[in-house]
Every structure is written in C-alpha cells, then in structure tokens.
Design a protein around this motif. Sequence first.
Motif, short mmCIF file in Angstrom:
data_model
loop_
_atom_site.label_atom_id
_atom_site.label_comp_id
_atom_site.label_asym_id
_atom_site.label_seq_id
_atom_site.Cartn_x
_atom_site.Cartn_y
_atom_site.Cartn_z
N SER A 1 -14.25 26.70 -8.31
CA SER A 1 -14.69 25.87 -9.43
C SER A 1 -14.28 24.42 -9.20
O SER A 1 -13.30 24.14 -8.50
CB SER A 1 -14.05 26.40 -10.71
OG SER A 1 -14.00 25.42 -11.72
N ASP A 2 -15.01 23.51 -9.81
CA ASP A 2 -14.60 22.11 -9.76
C ASP A 2 -13.33 21.85 -10.57
O ASP A 2 -12.78 20.76 -10.55
CB ASP A 2 -15.73 21.18 -10.23
CG ASP A 2 -16.22 21.49 -11.65
OD1 ASP A 2 -15.60 22.34 -12.34
OD2 ASP A 2 -17.23 20.90 -12.07
N GLN A 3 -12.83 22.89 -11.25
CA GLN A 3 -11.58 22.79 -11.99
C GLN A 3 -10.40 23.39 -11.23
O GLN A 3 -9.27 23.37 -11.72
CB GLN A 3 -11.71 23.51 -13.35
CG GLN A 3 -12.74 22.91 -14.28
CD GLN A 3 -12.42 21.47 -14.61
OE1 GLN A 3 -11.34 21.16 -15.11
NE2 GLN A 3 -13.36 20.56 -14.34
N SER A 4 -10.65 23.93 -10.05
CA SER A 4 -9.56 24.53 -9.27
C SER A 4 -8.62 23.44 -8.75
O SER A 4 -8.98 22.26 -8.70
CB SER A 4 -10.10 25.36 -8.12
OG SER A 4 -10.84 24.56 -7.22
N THR B 1 -6.35 26.96 -15.10
CA THR B 1 -6.66 25.78 -14.29
C THR B 1 -5.67 24.65 -14.53
O THR B 1 -5.00 24.60 -15.56
CB THR B 1 -8.08 25.27 -14.61
OG1 THR B 1 -8.15 24.93 -16.00
CG2 THR B 1 -9.13 26.31 -14.28
N THR B 2 -5.60 23.74 -13.57
CA THR B 2 -4.64 22.65 -13.63
C THR B 2 -4.91 21.74 -14.82
O THR B 2 -3.99 21.31 -15.52
CB THR B 2 -4.66 21.83 -12.34
OG1 THR B 2 -4.39 22.70 -11.24
CG2 THR B 2 -3.62 20.73 -12.36
N GLY B 3 -6.18 21.43 -15.06
CA GLY B 3 -6.51 20.48 -16.11
C GLY B 3 -6.24 20.98 -17.50
O GLY B 3 -5.49 20.35 -18.27
N THR B 4 -6.81 22.13 -17.85
CA THR B 4 -6.76 22.59 -19.24
C THR B 4 -6.25 24.01 -19.39
O THR B 4 -6.28 24.56 -20.49
CB THR B 4 -8.16 22.51 -19.87
OG1 THR B 4 -9.05 23.38 -19.15
CG2 THR B 4 -8.71 21.09 -19.84
N CYS B 5 -5.80 24.64 -18.32
CA CYS B 5 -5.35 26.04 -18.35
C CYS B 5 -6.48 26.95 -18.82
O CYS B 5 -6.30 27.81 -19.68
CB CYS B 5 -4.11 26.22 -19.23
SG CYS B 5 -3.21 27.76 -18.90
N ALA B 6 -7.67 26.76 -18.23
CA ALA B 6 -8.81 27.62 -18.50
C ALA B 6 -8.76 28.83 -17.57
O ALA B 6 -8.15 28.79 -16.50
CB ALA B 6 -10.12 26.85 -18.30
N ILE C 1 -7.29 35.27 -6.31
CA ILE C 1 -6.98 34.79 -7.65
C ILE C 1 -5.75 33.90 -7.60
O ILE C 1 -4.68 34.31 -7.12
CB ILE C 1 -6.73 35.95 -8.64
CG1 ILE C 1 -8.02 36.76 -8.83
CG2 ILE C 1 -6.23 35.43 -9.98
CD1 ILE C 1 -7.88 37.94 -9.76
N ASP C 2 -5.92 32.67 -8.08
CA ASP C 2 -4.82 31.71 -8.18
C ASP C 2 -4.38 31.65 -9.64
O ASP C 2 -5.07 31.10 -10.48
CB ASP C 2 -5.30 30.34 -7.69
CG ASP C 2 -4.23 29.25 -7.83
OD1 ASP C 2 -3.08 29.59 -8.17
OD2 ASP C 2 -4.55 28.07 -7.62
N ALA C 3 -3.22 32.23 -9.91
CA ALA C 3 -2.64 32.22 -11.26
C ALA C 3 -1.29 31.51 -11.23
O ALA C 3 -0.33 31.94 -11.86
CB ALA C 3 -2.49 33.64 -11.79
N ALA C 4 -1.24 30.40 -10.49
CA ALA C 4 0.03 29.75 -10.16
C ALA C 4 0.93 29.55 -11.38
O ALA C 4 2.09 29.96 -11.39
CB ALA C 4 -0.24 28.41 -9.48
N SER D 1 -3.82 26.16 -24.60
CA SER D 1 -3.81 27.39 -23.83
C SER D 1 -2.41 27.61 -23.26
O SER D 1 -1.89 26.78 -22.51
CB SER D 1 -4.84 27.31 -22.69
OG SER D 1 -4.84 28.49 -21.91
N LEU D 2 -1.79 28.71 -23.66
CA LEU D 2 -0.41 29.02 -23.29
C LEU D 2 0.49 27.82 -23.62
O LEU D 2 0.52 27.39 -24.77
CB LEU D 2 -0.33 29.42 -21.81
CG LEU D 2 -1.13 30.68 -21.44
CD1 LEU D 2 -0.95 31.02 -19.96
CD2 LEU D 2 -0.76 31.87 -22.31
N GLY D 3 1.18 27.24 -22.64
CA GLY D 3 2.11 26.15 -22.92
C GLY D 3 1.53 24.77 -22.74
O GLY D 3 2.29 23.80 -22.59
N LEU D 4 0.21 24.64 -22.72
CA LEU D 4 -0.44 23.35 -22.48
C LEU D 4 -1.39 22.98 -23.62
O LEU D 4 -2.22 23.79 -24.03
CB LEU D 4 -1.24 23.40 -21.17
CG LEU D 4 -2.08 22.17 -20.85
CD1 LEU D 4 -1.20 20.96 -20.55
CD2 LEU D 4 -3.03 22.44 -19.68
#
Length: 504
Positions: free
Chosen positions: A188-191, A245-250, A270-273, A402-405
């Motif tokens: 994704s362009d959000q990755s 995701t890094t930007g919005t935790c989508a 799957i990247d769930a860093a 989303s979560l802590g963000l």
Amino acid sequence: MDANQFREFGKAVIDYVADYTENIRDRSVLPSIEPGYLRPLLPSEAPLKPESWQEILMDVERVIMPGVTHWQSPNFHAYYPTASSYPSIVGDILSGAIGCVGFSWMAGPACTELEVVMMDWLGKLLHLPEEFLNCSEGPGGGVIQGSASEATFIALLAVKQRMVNEIQDANPEISEDEIKSKLVAYSSDQSNSSVEKAGIIGSVRMRLLESNQDGQLEAKTLREAVKKDREAGLIPCFVLATLGTTGTCAFDDMQELGPVCVEENLWLHIDAAYAGSAFICPEYRYLMKGVEYADSFNFNPHKWMLVNFDCSAMWVKDSRHLHNAFSVDRIYLKHNKVSSLPDYRHWQVPLGRRFRALKLWFVLRSYGVEGIQKHIRHQIALAEHFKNLVELDSRFEACTCSLGLVTFRLKGDDSLTQKLLDILTAKRELYAVPCRYRGKYVIRFAICAKSTQVEDINWAWNMICKEADALVGPKVRKVEIINEKAKFDAINITSNAESVEKSK
C-alpha cells in the motif's frame, strides 16, 4: 578497568540511568542544539592515556545529553513508541557481558534455545496459527530480527529465491537473471518507508498501490495490479500488508487480501510492527483476522511491549525458504550437534547475532502477561482521552483514533495545522509529527512513553490550545473540562471492563 572499578562504574551508571528515567519530565523533549554541536566539545584525537570513569560519566551530561531527543519522555508523541523498561535494560547488560555471537547452536546453545522458546511464548500470546511456532511439527518457526525493516527485506529475498526455484523447475531454459528481472512486489502507499527501501536494495519492483480513504489496501486494487503486470509479462511474487500503518494506524483486511495471494501464488508478509503488541489483549485480536493466509508475520516487541530496541519478532510458515535464500556453509561454521533446533544464521542476512532473547525473557517474567496487557490498555485509554479533548474544541477535528494513536487538525486550510505544529516543535517541549489523511495535513499524536499519565495528556492539550489561541483565536464558547482525572479514570475503568467482557 578491573572488576572493582567495573563495579563502581556500573553502579554509578545504574544510578544515572534510574535518575534520568525518573526525572525525564524535567528535560525538554527536543534538544536546543544545531547540527555539528558535538565536534567542538571533544578533542580532535583520541586520548593517549586512560581517563577515569568519573570523567567519562561526567561528559555524558556535558556532551551527550544536550544532543538527545528524549524518546522516553511523556511529552514525546512522535512516530511510535520505542519501548524501554528496567528488566529489559538489565537483560541487555547481561547479553553484553556474555558477549556470545549466536549464529549456530554450537556457538551459543542457550542463545539459540532461549530464542526458540521465547518465540513460541510470543506466538502463543498473539494466538498465531500453530504452523508458525517452533514447537509445531511443520517447517515453520520464529526468529528475532533487528527490525521490521529487516523482516520485510528477508521475506522479499526469500520469495525471490523461491520464485527462481519454482520457475526453473518447470522451465529450466529460463535463466535466473531473466526471472529476477521480471519479479514485482506490491504494498500500500501507506506502508512504511522500509518497504520501498526493501524493493530498492532487493532489486525487485515494488508497486505502492493506492489505498482507500481509510488507508487500507483493497483486494480489488491488488487484483487489478497483478492482472496488469501478468499481461505485461512480469512475475508478481510478493505482497506486504500492514496491520497498523505508520501514518494513521490503519489495518489492511487480511480476509480480503489473503485469498487473492493464495490464488495468485503471492507470498503474503504481514507487517504489524507497532500494532502487533495489542494482539496480546484478546479484545484486539479481531484486527488480525485472516492471519492464517500469511507466509510470514512480524511485529516489534521493541515498540510497545516494554522490550528495548532491538527486538523484532518474525515468524514464517516454512523456514526452508529462508535456508534456500541464505544458507552458506563453510567448514568453520559446521558442527556435529545436528538436531531439529535452528542455526539462526540461515534465517537472516548477517552472520552474527546478539543474545536478544534474554531481555525478552526478563520482560515477560517481570511483568507477566497481565502486566503487559495493563500497559497496552492504559495507553489506548490515554489516546481515547486525548481524542475526547480534541472533540470538545470546535476549532479542531479528530481525524482518526486507532489504538494508541490519534490524528487531528485545525479546521480550515492545511497551513494552519502546519503552522501550529511548527510552533510546537520550535518550543521543544512537546514532539509530534505530521502525516496526510484523506489529502489533508494532520498531526499524529501517539502515546509513546511508559511513564505517560493523564496529567501529561492534559498538559500537552493545554499547550496545543494555547498556541491555537494565538493562531486562530480562543473558542467562542469556552468549555471547561472539570475533573479530567476522574473522567479518564471512568474511561479507563470502562475500557478495562469491556476488555475483560470481550475476552470471555
């Protein structure tokens, strides 16, 4: 330095670390220095004669601390957490003392075997499919990498070699170079930026596909891209999906993307860093539905699970693909203790590896599952509290939570929000970073430090409001927030009660 001097130095550093940690609120989160500040503070050459540890420790405060961005400050709200805890620090100290390089079982039996067990502990905590575990009967298993970036790169290289082997088995006349030149991967362009970087250094085309308005990669978008590339004579091979995701935790939908990957023979990583730690809490595991489709899965205990950097947990369904990509056996690396236990040098890019499982073991035992769950739930409740504060002010809009963000912005032109963030950053007392959401410039406000409390969130919001007053004027009708601590406690109690109910 002899043992007695080491004891003195070590105890002094432990005291320094404890004082630094407990009093970090007294320091501005961002340094006030300019690039190049450090060189004038040090001699131009290394000292000829030994210096005392007392002099060295004094220079930590004089030379190092003025240039530190304090990631453990409760006023650090940029990026995502970089975890830290006393048990993890002690684990790193012991790892440094043992000083093994555990590239094989023989080179570090405890280093290898503790990692095998810890990766099973973690996998079971997240309720990963059994085939990912080292204790399963299949070829899958887990390994500690240095970062999610490494995990992505390793998965990409593994599938690159897998595709060469599969295609040449069916078509021996096709050269390896021709196959590699046609491989294409998708995300994704959000990755995370590391995904694009993995494509660059792995020499694989990385298509960053447009996400939907919620920041998710859709199955139909992936299908269309794969079809188009196959028609152009390319070889689709790899998909990286993001949980958080890094930007919005989508969260990408694994239940939609997974079947596409199966049908098209695409390796799904799957990247769930950041978000992966939340799956330790039963009420958030719905976010990872469809994980059974993955060929590899990664999250970073060093982000949100109280384990210091670096500790990135990666699991694969079939470790033989890693062996095929990375196995190089020289005579000096072989040993006669062959067993089902892994030689982890075959699971990574470098040969050497540190005893990172120690700090993971120390943290899991010191906090227990319940302690880690409490930490995660508390930080999520703090984010909800901040979102509520934003929503009480008509000048602002809360964009995502989303979560802590939380992401938010001043209503109106993007330039207002950008100016607000520039002012806050220049003051150095609060640190947040921007991203774009639905085409708009927004501020990311992440709950990062272990020590963050509701008072810190209220302080941050008051600072934001103060600067907003100067930019756009005060609210027309000022809403007083009475007894915020009581309100937060109510949110927290409700959240925890719901968590327990959902997990039944």
